[in-house]
Write an enzyme that holds these catalytic residues in place. Structure first.
Site, mmCIF file in Angstrom:
data_model
loop_
_atom_site.group_PDB
_atom_site.id
_atom_site.type_symbol
_atom_site.label_atom_id
_atom_site.label_comp_id
_atom_site.label_asym_id
_atom_site.label_seq_id
_atom_site.Cartn_x
_atom_site.Cartn_y
_atom_site.Cartn_z
ATOM 1 N N MET A 110 103.687 -4.862 67.770
ATOM 2 C CA MET A 110 104.598 -5.378 68.766
ATOM 3 C C MET A 110 103.824 -6.159 69.813
ATOM 4 S SD MET A 110 107.189 -2.253 69.494
ATOM 5 C CE MET A 110 108.187 -1.529 68.225
ATOM 6 N N CYS A 111 103.646 -7.419 69.599
ATOM 7 C CA CYS A 111 103.056 -8.349 70.568
ATOM 8 C C CYS A 111 101.556 -8.569 70.350
ATOM 9 C CB CYS A 111 103.257 -7.930 72.021
ATOM 10 S SG CYS A 111 104.937 -7.452 72.444
ATOM 11 N N THR A 112 101.158 -9.790 70.642
ATOM 12 C CA THR A 112 99.754 -10.205 70.591
ATOM 13 C C THR A 112 99.507 -11.108 71.792
ATOM 14 O OG1 THR A 112 99.941 -10.232 68.172
ATOM 15 C CG2 THR A 112 97.964 -11.221 69.114
#
Length: 324
Positions: free
Chosen positions: A1-3
Protein backbone atom coordinates in the site's frame (compact mmCIF):
# COMPACT_ATOMS: atom_id res chain seq x y z
CA UNK A 1 0.00 0.00 0.00
CA UNK A 2 1.94 2.99 -1.34
CA UNK A 3 5.46 3.75 -2.49
CA UNK A 4 7.53 6.93 -2.17
CA UNK A 5 10.85 8.11 -3.59
CA UNK A 6 12.91 11.32 -3.56
CA UNK A 7 15.11 12.34 -6.50
CA UNK A 8 17.31 15.34 -7.37
CA UNK A 9 17.49 15.81 -11.13
CA UNK A 10 21.15 16.79 -11.43
CA UNK A 11 22.63 13.87 -9.57
CA UNK A 12 23.40 15.02 -6.02
CA UNK A 13 21.02 15.89 -3.16
CA UNK A 14 19.42 19.28 -3.78
CA UNK A 15 20.93 19.74 -7.25
CA UNK A 16 18.62 20.69 -10.09
CA UNK A 17 14.93 19.98 -9.52
CA UNK A 18 14.13 18.06 -6.34
CA UNK A 19 11.04 15.87 -6.64
CA UNK A 20 9.06 13.41 -4.57
CA UNK A 21 6.90 10.78 -6.26
CA UNK A 22 4.37 8.77 -4.28
CA UNK A 23 1.54 6.36 -4.99
CA UNK A 24 -1.54 5.89 -2.82
CA UNK A 25 -2.61 2.25 -2.78
CA UNK A 26 -5.82 1.39 -0.95
CA UNK A 27 -8.51 -1.29 -0.87
CA UNK A 28 -11.32 0.99 -2.05
CA UNK A 29 -11.85 4.38 -3.63
CA UNK A 30 -10.31 7.01 -1.33
CA UNK A 31 -12.61 9.88 -2.45
CA UNK A 32 -9.60 12.19 -2.25
CA UNK A 33 -9.96 15.95 -2.66
CA UNK A 34 -7.27 18.64 -2.64
CA UNK A 35 -7.22 21.59 -0.26
CA UNK A 36 -5.31 24.86 0.17
CA UNK A 37 -4.69 25.80 3.81
CA UNK A 38 -3.36 29.28 4.75
CA UNK A 39 -1.01 30.48 7.46
CA UNK A 40 -2.28 31.72 10.80
CA UNK A 41 -4.83 28.97 11.49
CA UNK A 42 -5.03 27.60 15.02
CA UNK A 43 -5.46 23.83 15.21
CA UNK A 44 -6.01 21.27 17.95
CA UNK A 45 -4.08 18.00 18.03
CA UNK A 46 -6.91 15.78 19.30
CA UNK A 47 -10.27 17.20 18.19
CA UNK A 48 -11.78 13.72 17.75
CA UNK A 49 -10.48 12.37 21.07
CA UNK A 50 -12.37 14.27 23.78
CA UNK A 51 -10.73 14.21 27.19
CA UNK A 52 -7.26 13.34 25.93
CA UNK A 53 -4.83 13.93 28.84
CA UNK A 54 -2.22 15.90 26.89
CA UNK A 55 -3.55 17.64 23.79
CA UNK A 56 -1.73 20.59 22.32
CA UNK A 57 -2.50 23.34 19.86
CA UNK A 58 -0.49 25.15 17.23
CA UNK A 59 -0.91 27.93 14.70
CA UNK A 60 0.12 27.28 11.12
CA UNK A 61 3.34 29.11 10.23
CA UNK A 62 3.26 27.90 6.62
CA UNK A 63 0.51 27.59 4.04
CA UNK A 64 0.13 24.24 2.32
CA UNK A 65 -1.56 22.20 -0.39
CA UNK A 66 -2.78 18.82 0.85
CA UNK A 67 -4.56 15.67 -0.32
CA UNK A 68 -7.50 14.72 1.92
CA UNK A 69 -8.37 11.03 1.97
CA UNK A 70 -12.15 10.58 2.31
CA UNK A 71 -12.20 14.38 2.28
CA UNK A 72 -10.87 14.43 5.87
CA UNK A 73 -7.49 12.83 6.60
CA UNK A 74 -4.35 14.55 5.31
CA UNK A 75 -2.17 11.85 3.75
CA UNK A 76 0.11 13.88 1.49
CA UNK A 77 1.09 17.49 0.86
CA UNK A 78 3.66 20.24 0.48
CA UNK A 79 3.98 23.66 2.10
CA UNK A 80 5.11 26.99 0.69
CA UNK A 81 8.69 26.39 1.91
CA UNK A 82 8.88 23.29 -0.30
CA UNK A 83 8.75 20.95 2.72
CA UNK A 84 6.90 17.79 1.67
CA UNK A 85 5.26 15.08 3.81
CA UNK A 86 3.76 11.70 2.83
CA UNK A 87 1.94 9.16 4.99
CA UNK A 88 2.18 5.49 3.97
CA UNK A 89 0.58 2.38 5.44
CA UNK A 90 2.63 0.23 7.82
CA UNK A 91 0.81 -2.64 9.52
CA UNK A 92 3.65 -3.05 12.04
CA UNK A 93 3.14 0.45 13.46
CA UNK A 94 2.50 0.47 17.19
CA UNK A 95 1.99 3.86 18.81
CA UNK A 96 1.89 2.32 22.28
CA UNK A 97 -0.57 2.54 25.13
CA UNK A 98 -1.65 6.17 25.52
CA UNK A 99 0.87 7.91 27.77
CA UNK A 100 -0.66 11.01 29.29
CA UNK A 101 2.76 12.56 29.83
CA UNK A 102 3.37 12.66 26.08
CA UNK A 103 1.67 15.13 23.70
CA UNK A 104 -0.96 13.26 21.67
CA UNK A 105 -1.41 13.82 17.94
CA UNK A 106 -4.24 12.16 16.07
CA UNK A 107 -3.15 10.40 12.90
CA UNK A 108 -5.61 12.55 10.90
CA UNK A 109 -3.61 15.64 11.87
CA UNK A 110 -0.01 14.39 11.95
CA UNK A 111 0.93 15.34 8.40
CA UNK A 112 -0.91 18.67 8.57
CA UNK A 113 0.89 19.46 11.83
CA UNK A 114 4.29 18.90 10.23
CA UNK A 115 3.39 20.96 7.16
CA UNK A 116 2.04 23.78 9.31
CA UNK A 117 5.02 24.03 11.61
CA UNK A 118 8.22 23.20 9.73
CA UNK A 119 10.14 24.31 6.66
CA UNK A 120 12.94 21.74 6.74
CA UNK A 121 13.44 18.06 7.45
CA UNK A 122 15.99 18.85 10.17
CA UNK A 123 13.53 21.04 12.10
CA UNK A 124 10.77 18.42 11.92
CA UNK A 125 13.12 15.63 13.03
CA UNK A 126 14.39 17.69 15.96
CA UNK A 127 10.82 18.24 17.18
CA UNK A 128 9.89 14.57 16.82
CA UNK A 129 13.01 13.48 18.70
CA UNK A 130 12.81 16.02 21.52
CA UNK A 131 9.09 16.55 22.12
CA UNK A 132 8.32 12.82 22.31
CA UNK A 133 5.01 13.18 20.49
CA UNK A 134 2.72 10.14 20.49
CA UNK A 135 0.48 9.41 17.53
CA UNK A 136 -3.10 8.36 18.23
CA UNK A 137 -4.35 5.69 15.84
CA UNK A 138 -7.59 6.36 13.95
CA UNK A 139 -9.41 4.32 11.33
CA UNK A 140 -9.19 5.33 7.68
CA UNK A 141 -12.35 4.04 6.07
CA UNK A 142 -12.73 0.50 7.40
CA UNK A 143 -9.01 -0.05 8.07
CA UNK A 144 -6.82 0.84 11.06
CA UNK A 145 -4.80 3.96 10.28
CA UNK A 146 -1.40 2.52 11.07
CA UNK A 147 1.32 4.23 9.11
CA UNK A 148 4.78 5.69 8.83
CA UNK A 149 5.79 9.10 7.50
CA UNK A 150 8.34 10.38 4.99
CA UNK A 151 9.51 14.00 4.86
CA UNK A 152 11.68 15.85 2.34
CA UNK A 153 12.81 19.41 1.55
CA UNK A 154 14.41 21.27 -1.38
CA UNK A 155 17.95 20.61 -0.11
CA UNK A 156 17.43 16.92 -0.83
CA UNK A 157 17.27 16.06 2.85
CA UNK A 158 14.96 13.21 3.79
CA UNK A 159 13.69 11.25 6.77
CA UNK A 160 11.60 8.12 7.27
CA UNK A 161 9.71 8.15 10.58
CA UNK A 162 8.24 5.01 12.11
CA UNK A 163 6.46 4.33 15.39
CA UNK A 164 7.31 0.86 16.68
CA UNK A 165 6.59 -0.53 20.16
CA UNK A 166 5.47 2.92 21.25
CA UNK A 167 8.78 4.55 20.29
CA UNK A 168 9.73 6.90 17.46
CA UNK A 169 12.32 5.44 15.08
CA UNK A 170 13.83 7.90 12.56
CA UNK A 171 16.15 7.35 9.61
CA UNK A 172 17.41 10.83 8.70
CA UNK A 173 19.64 11.72 5.76
CA UNK A 174 19.57 12.32 2.00
CA UNK A 175 20.41 8.65 1.40
CA UNK A 176 16.96 7.50 2.62
CA UNK A 177 15.17 8.24 -0.62
CA UNK A 178 12.83 5.27 -1.07
CA UNK A 179 10.05 3.94 1.14
CA UNK A 180 7.26 1.40 0.73
CA UNK A 181 5.24 -0.53 3.32
CA UNK A 182 6.04 -3.69 5.25
CA UNK A 183 8.39 -4.81 6.64
CA UNK A 184 9.77 -2.08 8.92
CA UNK A 185 12.32 0.22 7.32
CA UNK A 186 15.47 -1.45 8.66
CA UNK A 187 14.34 -4.70 7.07
CA UNK A 188 13.40 -2.98 3.82
CA UNK A 189 16.96 -1.66 3.57
CA UNK A 190 18.37 -5.15 4.14
CA UNK A 191 16.08 -6.66 1.50
CA UNK A 192 17.17 -3.97 -0.93
CA UNK A 193 20.75 -5.26 -0.73
CA UNK A 194 19.66 -8.29 -2.79
CA UNK A 195 18.94 -6.16 -5.86
CA UNK A 196 21.06 -4.08 -8.26
CA UNK A 197 20.41 -0.69 -6.66
CA UNK A 198 21.66 -2.07 -3.34
CA UNK A 199 24.68 -3.86 -4.79
CA UNK A 200 23.06 -7.30 -5.13
CA UNK A 201 22.68 -9.58 -8.12
CA UNK A 202 19.10 -10.82 -7.82
CA UNK A 203 16.89 -9.99 -10.83
CA UNK A 204 14.70 -6.95 -10.33
CA UNK A 205 11.28 -8.20 -9.06
CA UNK A 206 8.12 -7.43 -11.01
CA UNK A 207 5.46 -8.09 -8.38
CA UNK A 208 3.30 -5.69 -6.40
CA UNK A 209 4.39 -6.71 -2.90
CA UNK A 210 6.02 -3.98 -0.85
CA UNK A 211 9.66 -5.22 -1.19
CA UNK A 212 9.16 -5.55 -4.96
CA UNK A 213 7.87 -2.00 -5.31
CA UNK A 214 10.65 -0.72 -3.04
CA UNK A 215 13.26 -2.44 -5.22
CA UNK A 216 11.87 -1.07 -8.47
CA UNK A 217 11.53 2.48 -7.14
CA UNK A 218 15.10 2.38 -5.81
CA UNK A 219 16.53 0.93 -9.01
CA UNK A 220 14.71 3.07 -11.54
CA UNK A 221 15.13 6.33 -9.62
CA UNK A 222 18.86 5.61 -9.39
CA UNK A 223 18.95 5.00 -13.15
CA UNK A 224 17.25 8.25 -14.17
CA UNK A 225 19.39 10.47 -16.41
CA UNK A 226 20.36 13.91 -15.16
CA UNK A 227 18.38 16.87 -16.44
CA UNK A 228 18.18 20.60 -15.77
CA UNK A 229 14.69 20.85 -17.30
CA UNK A 230 11.92 20.81 -14.64
CA UNK A 231 9.35 19.58 -17.16
CA UNK A 232 11.55 16.67 -18.17
CA UNK A 233 12.39 15.91 -14.55
CA UNK A 234 8.69 15.68 -13.69
CA UNK A 235 8.12 13.24 -16.54
CA UNK A 236 11.01 11.12 -15.29
CA UNK A 237 9.57 11.06 -11.77
CA UNK A 238 6.14 10.03 -13.04
CA UNK A 239 7.72 7.20 -15.03
CA UNK A 240 9.22 5.74 -11.85
CA UNK A 241 6.18 6.01 -9.58
CA UNK A 242 3.92 4.56 -12.28
CA UNK A 243 6.29 1.60 -12.53
CA UNK A 244 5.99 1.05 -8.76
CA UNK A 245 2.18 1.07 -8.80
CA UNK A 246 -0.26 -1.83 -8.39
CA UNK A 247 -2.68 -2.28 -11.32
CA UNK A 248 -6.35 -2.99 -10.82
CA UNK A 249 -7.06 -6.68 -10.24
CA UNK A 250 -3.63 -7.68 -8.95
CA UNK A 251 -3.96 -7.45 -5.14
CA UNK A 252 -5.07 -10.42 -3.05
CA UNK A 253 -5.65 -8.81 0.32
CA UNK A 254 -6.57 -12.06 2.02
CA UNK A 255 -3.04 -13.32 1.42
CA UNK A 256 -1.15 -10.00 1.17
CA UNK A 257 -2.76 -7.33 3.35
CA UNK A 258 0.02 -4.84 2.53
CA UNK A 259 -1.00 -4.83 -1.15
CA UNK A 260 -3.85 -2.81 -2.65
CA UNK A 261 -4.73 -1.17 -5.96
CA UNK A 262 -3.09 2.17 -6.72
CA UNK A 263 -5.79 4.85 -6.50
CA UNK A 264 -3.72 7.95 -7.26
CA UNK A 265 -0.20 9.28 -7.57
CA UNK A 266 1.47 12.60 -6.85
CA UNK A 267 4.73 14.13 -7.97
CA UNK A 268 5.84 17.17 -5.97
CA UNK A 269 8.40 19.61 -7.33
CA UNK A 270 9.98 20.95 -4.15
CA UNK A 271 12.18 23.38 -6.06
CA UNK A 272 9.48 25.06 -8.16
CA UNK A 273 6.76 24.57 -5.49
CA UNK A 274 4.50 22.63 -7.85
CA UNK A 275 2.16 19.78 -6.86
CA UNK A 276 0.98 17.26 -9.47
CA UNK A 277 -1.93 14.85 -8.89
CA UNK A 278 -2.91 11.90 -11.08
CA UNK A 279 -5.95 9.72 -10.40
CA UNK A 280 -5.86 6.22 -11.86
CA UNK A 281 -9.54 6.59 -12.81
CA UNK A 282 -8.97 9.80 -14.79
CA UNK A 283 -6.96 10.24 -18.01
CA UNK A 284 -5.67 13.64 -16.87
CA UNK A 285 -2.90 15.05 -14.71
CA UNK A 286 -3.65 18.22 -12.75
CA UNK A 287 -1.23 20.48 -10.93
CA UNK A 288 -1.14 23.39 -8.51
CA UNK A 289 1.35 26.26 -8.59
CA UNK A 290 1.95 27.21 -4.97
CA UNK A 291 3.52 30.49 -6.15
CA UNK A 292 0.10 31.54 -7.47
CA UNK A 293 -1.75 30.96 -4.18
CA UNK A 294 -2.47 33.41 -1.37
CA UNK A 295 -1.52 31.79 1.93
CA UNK A 296 -1.77 35.02 3.97
CA UNK A 297 -3.44 34.80 7.40
CA UNK A 298 -7.15 35.38 7.05
CA UNK A 299 -7.30 33.88 3.56
CA UNK A 300 -10.03 31.25 3.22
CA UNK A 301 -9.34 27.54 3.15
CA UNK A 302 -9.95 26.32 -0.40
CA UNK A 303 -10.94 22.95 -1.83
CA UNK A 304 -10.85 21.27 -5.24
CA UNK A 305 -13.30 18.38 -5.58
CA UNK A 306 -11.77 15.91 -8.01
CA UNK A 307 -14.36 13.29 -7.02
CA UNK A 308 -17.38 15.18 -8.32
CA UNK A 309 -15.41 16.64 -11.25
CA UNK A 310 -12.79 14.05 -12.28
CA UNK A 311 -12.20 15.42 -15.78
CA UNK A 312 -10.23 18.51 -14.80
CA UNK A 313 -6.88 18.84 -16.52
CA UNK A 314 -3.73 20.95 -16.38
CA UNK A 315 -3.05 23.88 -14.08
CA UNK A 316 -6.04 23.97 -11.70
CA UNK A 317 -4.63 26.54 -9.25
CA UNK A 318 -7.41 29.00 -10.04
CA UNK A 319 -10.21 26.41 -9.79
CA UNK A 320 -10.25 25.98 -6.00
CA UNK A 321 -13.29 27.33 -4.16
CA UNK A 322 -13.75 28.37 -0.51
CA UNK A 323 -14.74 25.62 1.91
CA UNK A 324 -18.42 25.97 2.79
Amino acid sequence: MCTRFLWSSEGSPGAGTVLVGRSMDWSDDTATVLAVRPRGVRRESTPNTPGDPHPFTWTSAYGSVVALMYGQAVVDGVNEAGFQVSGLYLSESDYGERDGDRPGLELYWAIQCLLDRFGTVAAAVEWLENDNVQLIEMDLGDKPGTGHIAVADPSGDSAVIEFIDGKTNIHHGPEFTVMANSPVYDEQLKLQEQYPAGGGTQPLPGGVESPDRFARAAYFSAMLPNTSDPREATAYAFSVIRNASAPFGTPDEAQRPEVSTTRWRTVTDLTQRRYFFESTTSPNVVWIELSQLDFAPGSPELVLDLVAEPDRVGNVTGEFVPVQ
